[in-house]
Design a protein around this motif. Structure first.
Motif, PDB file in Angstrom:
ATOM      1  N   ARG A 109      64.080 -63.656  32.853  1.00  0.00           N
ATOM      2  CA  ARG A 109      64.623 -65.009  32.757  1.00  0.00           C
ATOM      3  C   ARG A 109      63.816 -65.873  31.787  1.00  0.00           C
ATOM      4  N   GLN A 110      62.554 -66.155  32.122  1.00  0.00           N
ATOM      5  CA  GLN A 110      61.761 -67.049  31.274  1.00  0.00           C
ATOM      6  C   GLN A 110      60.275 -66.862  31.525  1.00  0.00           C
ATOM      7  N   VAL A 111      59.483 -67.365  30.576  1.00  0.00           N
ATOM      8  CA  VAL A 111      58.035 -67.358  30.713  1.00  0.00           C
ATOM      9  C   VAL A 111      57.644 -68.486  31.650  1.00  0.00           C
ATOM     10  N   LEU A 112      56.785 -68.178  32.615  1.00  0.00           N
ATOM     11  CA  LEU A 112      56.263 -69.208  33.506  1.00  0.00           C
ATOM     12  C   LEU A 112      54.862 -69.636  33.081  1.00  0.00           C
ATOM     13  N   VAL A 113      54.043 -68.645  32.732  1.00  0.00           N
ATOM     14  CA  VAL A 113      52.660 -68.902  32.322  1.00  0.00           C
ATOM     15  C   VAL A 113      52.294 -67.886  31.264  1.00  0.00           C
ATOM     16  N   GLY A 114      51.605 -68.330  30.244  1.00  0.00           N
ATOM     17  CA  GLY A 114      51.124 -67.394  29.231  1.00  0.00           C
ATOM     18  C   GLY A 114      51.083 -68.034  27.863  1.00  0.00           C
ATOM     19  N   PRO A 115      50.509 -67.311  26.921  1.00  0.00           N
ATOM     20  CA  PRO A 115      50.399 -67.845  25.567  1.00  0.00           C
ATOM     21  C   PRO A 115      51.753 -67.843  24.863  1.00  0.00           C
ATOM     22  N   GLU A 116      51.858 -68.661  23.834  1.00  0.00           N
ATOM     23  CA  GLU A 116      53.076 -68.661  23.023  1.00  0.00           C
ATOM     24  C   GLU A 116      53.245 -67.311  22.333  1.00  0.00           C
ATOM     25  N   ARG A 117      52.116 -66.742  21.873  1.00  0.00           N
ATOM     26  CA  ARG A 117      52.136 -65.440  21.192  1.00  0.00           C
ATOM     27  C   ARG A 117      51.082 -64.551  21.834  1.00  0.00           C
ATOM     28  N   LEU A 118      51.460 -63.314  22.116  1.00  0.00           N
ATOM     29  CA  LEU A 118      50.561 -62.382  22.783  1.00  0.00           C
ATOM     30  C   LEU A 118      49.429 -61.932  21.863  1.00  0.00           C
ATOM     31  N   TYR A 119      48.389 -61.389  22.493  1.00  0.00           N
ATOM     32  CA  TYR A 119      47.207 -60.872  21.805  1.00  0.00           C
ATOM     33  C   TYR A 119      46.600 -59.813  22.723  1.00  0.00           C
ATOM     34  N   PRO A 120      45.624 -59.041  22.256  1.00  0.00           N
ATOM     35  CA  PRO A 120      45.051 -57.995  23.110  1.00  0.00           C
ATOM     36  C   PRO A 120      44.512 -58.575  24.425  1.00  0.00           C
ATOM     37  N   GLY A 121      44.941 -57.989  25.537  1.00  0.00           N
ATOM     38  CA  GLY A 121      44.481 -58.411  26.850  1.00  0.00           C
ATOM     39  C   GLY A 121      45.172 -59.644  27.419  1.00  0.00           C
ATOM     40  N   ALA A 122      46.082 -60.242  26.672  1.00  0.00           N
ATOM     41  CA  ALA A 122      46.773 -61.455  27.142  1.00  0.00           C
ATOM     42  C   ALA A 122      47.527 -61.174  28.433  1.00  0.00           C
ATOM     43  N   LYS A 123      47.574 -62.181  29.285  1.00  0.00           N
ATOM     44  CA  LYS A 123      48.362 -62.109  30.518  1.00  0.00           C
ATOM     45  C   LYS A 123      49.491 -63.126  30.414  1.00  0.00           C
ATOM     46  N   PHE A 124      50.665 -62.730  30.905  1.00  0.00           N
ATOM     47  CA  PHE A 124      51.797 -63.650  30.919  1.00  0.00           C
ATOM     48  C   PHE A 124      52.665 -63.349  32.131  1.00  0.00           C
ATOM     49  N   ARG A 125      53.107 -64.432  32.782  1.00  0.00           N
ATOM     50  CA  ARG A 125      53.924 -64.288  33.991  1.00  0.00           C
ATOM     51  C   ARG A 125      55.352 -64.688  33.657  1.00  0.00           C
ATOM     52  N   MET A 126      56.278 -63.834  34.078  1.00  0.00           N
ATOM     53  CA  MET A 126      57.695 -64.034  33.777  1.00  0.00           C
ATOM     54  C   MET A 126      58.491 -64.261  35.060  1.00  0.00           C
ATOM     55  N   GLN A 127      59.495 -65.121  34.959  1.00  0.00           N
ATOM     56  CA  GLN A 127      60.483 -65.282  36.023  1.00  0.00           C
ATOM     57  C   GLN A 127      61.509 -64.176  35.826  1.00  0.00           C
ATOM     58  N   MET A 128      61.783 -63.434  36.878  1.00  0.00           N
ATOM     59  CA  MET A 128      62.691 -62.300  36.834  1.00  0.00           C
ATOM     60  C   MET A 128      63.786 -62.500  37.881  1.00  0.00           C
ATOM     61  N   HIS A 129      64.834 -61.674  37.772  1.00  0.00           N
ATOM     62  CA  HIS A 129      65.874 -61.697  38.799  1.00  0.00           C
ATOM     63  C   HIS A 129      66.548 -60.328  38.854  1.00  0.00           C
ATOM     64  N   LEU A 130      66.414 -59.671  39.983  1.00  0.00           N
ATOM     65  CA  LEU A 130      67.103 -58.414  40.262  1.00  0.00           C
ATOM     66  C   LEU A 130      67.477 -58.483  41.743  1.00  0.00           C
ATOM     67  N   LEU A 131      68.691 -58.860  42.002  1.00  0.00           N
ATOM     68  CA  LEU A 131      69.208 -59.160  43.344  1.00  0.00           C
ATOM     69  C   LEU A 131      68.632 -60.474  43.877  1.00  0.00           C
ATOM     70  N   ILE A 132      67.323 -60.657  43.743  1.00  0.00           N
ATOM     71  CA  ILE A 132      66.672 -61.906  44.153  1.00  0.00           C
ATOM     72  C   ILE A 132      65.692 -62.320  43.046  1.00  0.00           C
ATOM     73  N   PRO A 133      65.358 -63.609  42.976  1.00  0.00           N
ATOM     74  CA  PRO A 133      64.367 -64.031  41.988  1.00  0.00           C
ATOM     75  C   PRO A 133      62.956 -63.585  42.398  1.00  0.00           C
ATOM     76  N   TYR A 134      62.144 -63.275  41.410  1.00  0.00           N
ATOM     77  CA  TYR A 134      60.740 -62.924  41.649  1.00  0.00           C
ATOM     78  C   TYR A 134      59.975 -63.176  40.362  1.00  0.00           C
ATOM     79  N   THR A 135      58.655 -63.109  40.446  1.00  0.00           N
ATOM     80  CA  THR A 135      57.828 -63.246  39.248  1.00  0.00           C
ATOM     81  C   THR A 135      57.013 -61.979  39.062  1.00  0.00           C
ATOM     82  N   ILE A 136      56.622 -61.753  37.827  1.00  0.00           N
ATOM     83  CA  ILE A 136      55.808 -60.577  37.515  1.00  0.00           C
ATOM     84  C   ILE A 136      54.774 -60.998  36.465  1.00  0.00           C
ATOM     85  N   THR A 137      53.523 -60.589  36.674  1.00  0.00           N
ATOM     86  CA  THR A 137      52.462 -60.884  35.712  1.00  0.00           C
ATOM     87  C   THR A 137      52.166 -59.617  34.929  1.00  0.00           C
TER      88      THR A 137
END
Length: 146
Positions: free
Chosen positions: A38-66
């Protein structure tokens, strides 16, 4: 056992432009062939080595994944994984004439739930989604060039 599903496509665009697009998590939901990102919740605008980013997801129910970037070679390869330890990878190879071969893969060999993934058919569903993601990426870049 080699637990990898991959597909590739040739896109008429420079590898640097494709890489820059893929390195920006805000673009992931625009091309995601599984329609779960769905969308970025937390993270850099552009990735780099070791960067962490959390995404809003939806598969039957909404969830987040880092996710954590585990491979980063500017213009050539980027990969990330989350706590499930499977990896999503993009590899870009300039094939000449302004074309780039883009290979996307889903690797689940190190995932603790790898057998469960297989029993539920996750790898094959992900391969279908990979093919759709690559088709969307191609349409995005080639429509922009027209």
């Amino acid at each position: 056992m080699n637990r990898v599903k991959r597909a590739e496509v040739i896109i008429h665009a420079p590898s640097a432009d494709l890489f820059d697009y893929l390195a920006r998590p805000a673009n992931h939901g625009l091309i995601d062939g599984s329609d779960t990102v769905r969308q970025v919740l937390v993270g850099p605008e552009r990735l780099y080595p070791g960067a962490k980013f959390r995404m809003q997801m939806h598969l039957l129910i909404p969830y987040t994944i880092t996710n954590t970037v585990v491979t980063f070679q500017e213009g050539r390869e980027i990969a990330w994984r989350h706590s499930g330890r499977h990896i999503w990878r993009y590899q870009l190879n300039d094939v000449g004439g302004g074309d780039t071969r883009v290979t996307e893969s889903f690797e689940w060999d190190r995932a603790p739930l790898r057998v469960v993934y297989e029993l539920l058919g996750v790898p094959n569903r992900n391969l279908i989604a990979i093919n759709e993601t690559l088709a969307r990426l191609k349409r995005h870049f080639e429509a922009s060039a027209s």
